[in-house]
Design an enzyme around this catalytic site. Structure first.
Site, PDB file in Angstrom:
ATOM      1  N   SER A  65     -11.318 -13.213   0.879  1.00  0.00           N
ATOM      2  CA  SER A  65     -11.575 -14.632   0.628  1.00  0.00           C
ATOM      3  C   SER A  65     -11.956 -14.823  -0.832  1.00  0.00           C
ATOM      4  CB  SER A  65     -12.707 -15.132   1.518  1.00  0.00           C
ATOM      5  OG  SER A  65     -13.227 -16.328   0.961  1.00  0.00           O
ATOM      6  N   HIS A 110      -7.082 -15.162   1.539  1.00  0.00           N
ATOM      7  CA  HIS A 110      -7.780 -16.239   2.252  1.00  0.00           C
ATOM      8  C   HIS A 110      -8.340 -17.233   1.236  1.00  0.00           C
ATOM      9  CE1 HIS A 110      -9.965 -17.754   5.825  1.00  0.00           C
ATOM     10  NE2 HIS A 110     -10.909 -18.069   4.953  1.00  0.00           N
ATOM     11  N   ASP A 125     -10.390 -20.752   0.741  1.00  0.00           N
ATOM     12  CA  ASP A 125     -11.292 -21.688   1.417  1.00  0.00           C
ATOM     13  C   ASP A 125     -11.275 -23.047   0.726  1.00  0.00           C
ATOM     14  OD1 ASP A 125     -12.439 -20.093   3.542  1.00  0.00           O
ATOM     15  OD2 ASP A 125     -13.314 -18.869   1.945  1.00  0.00           O
ATOM     16  N   MET A 184     -12.863 -26.704   0.738  1.00  0.00           N
ATOM     17  CA  MET A 184     -14.045 -27.427   1.238  1.00  0.00           C
ATOM     18  C   MET A 184     -14.162 -28.776   0.542  1.00  0.00           C
ATOM     19  SD  MET A 184     -16.800 -24.355   1.320  1.00  0.00           S
ATOM     20  CE  MET A 184     -16.416 -22.786   2.125  1.00  0.00           C
ATOM     21  N   HIS A 215      -7.516 -22.030   4.511  1.00  0.00           N
ATOM     22  CA  HIS A 215      -8.506 -22.420   5.526  1.00  0.00           C
ATOM     23  C   HIS A 215      -9.071 -23.785   5.141  1.00  0.00           C
ATOM     24  CE1 HIS A 215     -12.661 -21.286   7.489  1.00  0.00           C
ATOM     25  NE2 HIS A 215     -12.076 -22.300   8.090  1.00  0.00           N
ATOM     26  N   MET A 261     -11.413 -26.658   5.438  1.00  0.00           N
ATOM     27  CA  MET A 261     -12.694 -27.126   5.972  1.00  0.00           C
ATOM     28  C   MET A 261     -12.891 -28.532   5.421  1.00  0.00           C
ATOM     29  SD  MET A 261     -14.657 -23.543   5.489  1.00  0.00           S
ATOM     30  CE  MET A 261     -13.390 -23.032   4.340  1.00  0.00           C
ATOM     31  N   MET A 303     -14.769 -18.652  13.569  1.00  0.00           N
ATOM     32  CA  MET A 303     -15.824 -18.615  12.540  1.00  0.00           C
ATOM     33  C   MET A 303     -17.013 -17.812  13.060  1.00  0.00           C
ATOM     34  SD  MET A 303     -14.759 -20.084   9.838  1.00  0.00           S
ATOM     35  CE  MET A 303     -16.276 -19.778   8.933  1.00  0.00           C
ATOM     36  N   PHE A 352     -20.287 -21.448   2.968  1.00  0.00           N
ATOM     37  CA  PHE A 352     -20.685 -20.515   1.905  1.00  0.00           C
ATOM     38  C   PHE A 352     -20.291 -19.081   2.248  1.00  0.00           C
ATOM     39  CE2 PHE A 352     -23.465 -24.148   1.879  1.00  0.00           C
ATOM     40  CZ  PHE A 352     -23.450 -24.525   0.536  1.00  0.00           C
ATOM     41  N   ASP A 394     -13.817 -14.829  10.539  1.00  0.00           N
ATOM     42  CA  ASP A 394     -14.178 -15.226   9.176  1.00  0.00           C
ATOM     43  C   ASP A 394     -15.677 -15.495   9.086  1.00  0.00           C
ATOM     44  OD1 ASP A 394     -14.056 -16.135   6.567  1.00  0.00           O
ATOM     45  OD2 ASP A 394     -13.257 -18.112   7.100  1.00  0.00           O
ATOM     46  N   SER A 431     -17.612 -11.744   0.297  1.00  0.00           N
ATOM     47  CA  SER A 431     -18.599 -11.019  -0.501  1.00  0.00           C
ATOM     48  C   SER A 431     -18.501  -9.502  -0.310  1.00  0.00           C
ATOM     49  CB  SER A 431     -20.008 -11.505  -0.169  1.00  0.00           C
ATOM     50  OG  SER A 431     -20.209 -11.536   1.221  1.00  0.00           O
TER      51      SER A 431
HETATM   52  C1  DX5 Z   1     -17.075 -19.653   4.889  1.00  0.00           C
HETATM   53  C2  DX5 Z   1     -15.672 -19.303   4.477  1.00  0.00           C
HETATM   54  C3  DX5 Z   1     -15.444 -17.835   4.502  1.00  0.00           C
HETATM   55  C4  DX5 Z   1     -16.279 -17.098   3.477  1.00  0.00           C
HETATM   56  C5  DX5 Z   1     -16.370 -15.655   3.811  1.00  0.00           C
HETATM   57  O1  DX5 Z   1     -17.195 -21.000   5.041  1.00  0.00           O
HETATM   58  O2  DX5 Z   1     -14.736 -19.890   5.345  1.00  0.00           O
HETATM   59  O3  DX5 Z   1     -14.078 -17.525   4.324  1.00  0.00           O
HETATM   60  O4  DX5 Z   1     -15.757 -17.240   2.186  1.00  0.00           O
HETATM   61  O5  DX5 Z   1     -17.279 -15.043   2.942  1.00  0.00           O
HETATM   62  P1  DX5 Z   1     -18.178 -13.816   3.418  1.00  0.00           P
HETATM   63  O6  DX5 Z   1     -17.238 -12.750   3.878  1.00  0.00           O
HETATM   64  O7  DX5 Z   1     -18.984 -13.450   2.237  1.00  0.00           O
HETATM   65  O8  DX5 Z   1     -19.011 -14.335   4.575  1.00  0.00           O
HETATM   66 ZN    ZN Z   2     -12.674 -19.092   5.322  1.00  0.00          ZN
END
Ligand code: DX5
Ligand code: ZN
Length: 214
Positions: free
Chosen positions: A8, A33, A35, A37, A66, A68, A139, A145, A172, A195
């Site tokens: 991600s 991946h 994200d 948002m 993804h 959101m 999820m 985050f 995820d 991370s």
């Molecule tokens: C959270 C995201 C994830 C996130 C994963 O809202 O959808 O994809 O970036 O990060 P880690 O692996 O650090 O939880």
């Molecule tokens: Zn994600």
């Protein structure tokens, strides 16, 4: 099923995005991946279609986008056009009918259609629309985050889903080598991780440790 690893980019260095993407691509990532948002469905803001379009130019990895965001139907065309290979919509943001229509559009455009559900959302919410999906993204943290802790109660949800669903199941949030074995043993086959991968000294070893977790 083949285990696929989806780094991600939320944990990447956004001022050096292309080189971070190339780094995970060389290290054996299967998907990228991304994200998205909106500061409304989730309490954070990231990037939009224009960045996805530029990412498309610097990698041959499949783009796993993804969403959101509220009202995903208003933005889906832009994300298709930007070069997404897979698009995930949250069931909390659409009705079953809206999801079915979105999924049909994605399939027409040869983009894989995924549905995601938050940790508190029960499987019963997606059962009716599973037939329209190519994958489900479970999820394992509350979205918003990177760097949060994996919520272990989702493991039973993954197991229950695997009993009734034969296609890809992605997980995820909070994924690391420690929880990866449990996730895979519960029946998921795509691991999205931010991370853990980008924070590792060796992204290659981090990816391998997820892939080989059993
Ligand atoms: C959270 C995201 C994830 C996130 C994963 O809202 O959808 O994809 O970036 O990060 P880690 O692996 O650090 O939880
Ligand atoms: Zn994600």
């Amino acid at each position: 099923m083949k285990i696929k690893i989806a780094p991600s980019i939320l944990s990447a260095d956004f001022s050096a995005l292309a080189s971070d993407i190339k780094r995970v691509e060389r290290a054996g990532a299967d998907l990228l991946h991304i994200d998205i948002m909106d500061g409304c469905f989730v309490p954070n803001i990231t990037i939009g279609p224009v960045v996805v379009k530029h990412i498309r130019r610097v990698t041959s990895l499949a783009l796993d986008v993804h969403l959101m965001i509220k009202n995903p139907q208003d933005f889906i065309d832009a994300f298709i056009k930007a070069g997404s290979d897979m698009i995930t919509v949250h069931i909390e943001t659409v009705s079953a009918l809206q999801f079915a229509n979105l999924a049909k559009k994605l399939r027409r455009k040869k983009v894989k259609a995924g549905v995601s559900l938050n940790p508190d959302t029960p499987l019963s919410k997606i059962k009716k629309i599973l037939k329209f999906t190519d994958f489900v993204l479970v999820m394992s943290v509350y979205p918003g985050f990177s760097g949060q802790k994996f919520i272990p109660s989702v493991l039973s949800k993954i197991k229950e889903l695997r009993r009734i669903y034969k296609k890809d199941i992605s997980v995820d949030g909070g994924v690391n080598a420690e929880v990866a074995a449990k996730i895979i043993n519960s029946g998921a086959n795509i691991l999205a991780a931010g991370s853990y991968i980008f924070g590792a000294k060796s992204v290659k070893k981090a990816i391998q440790s997820l892939r080989n977790a059993k």
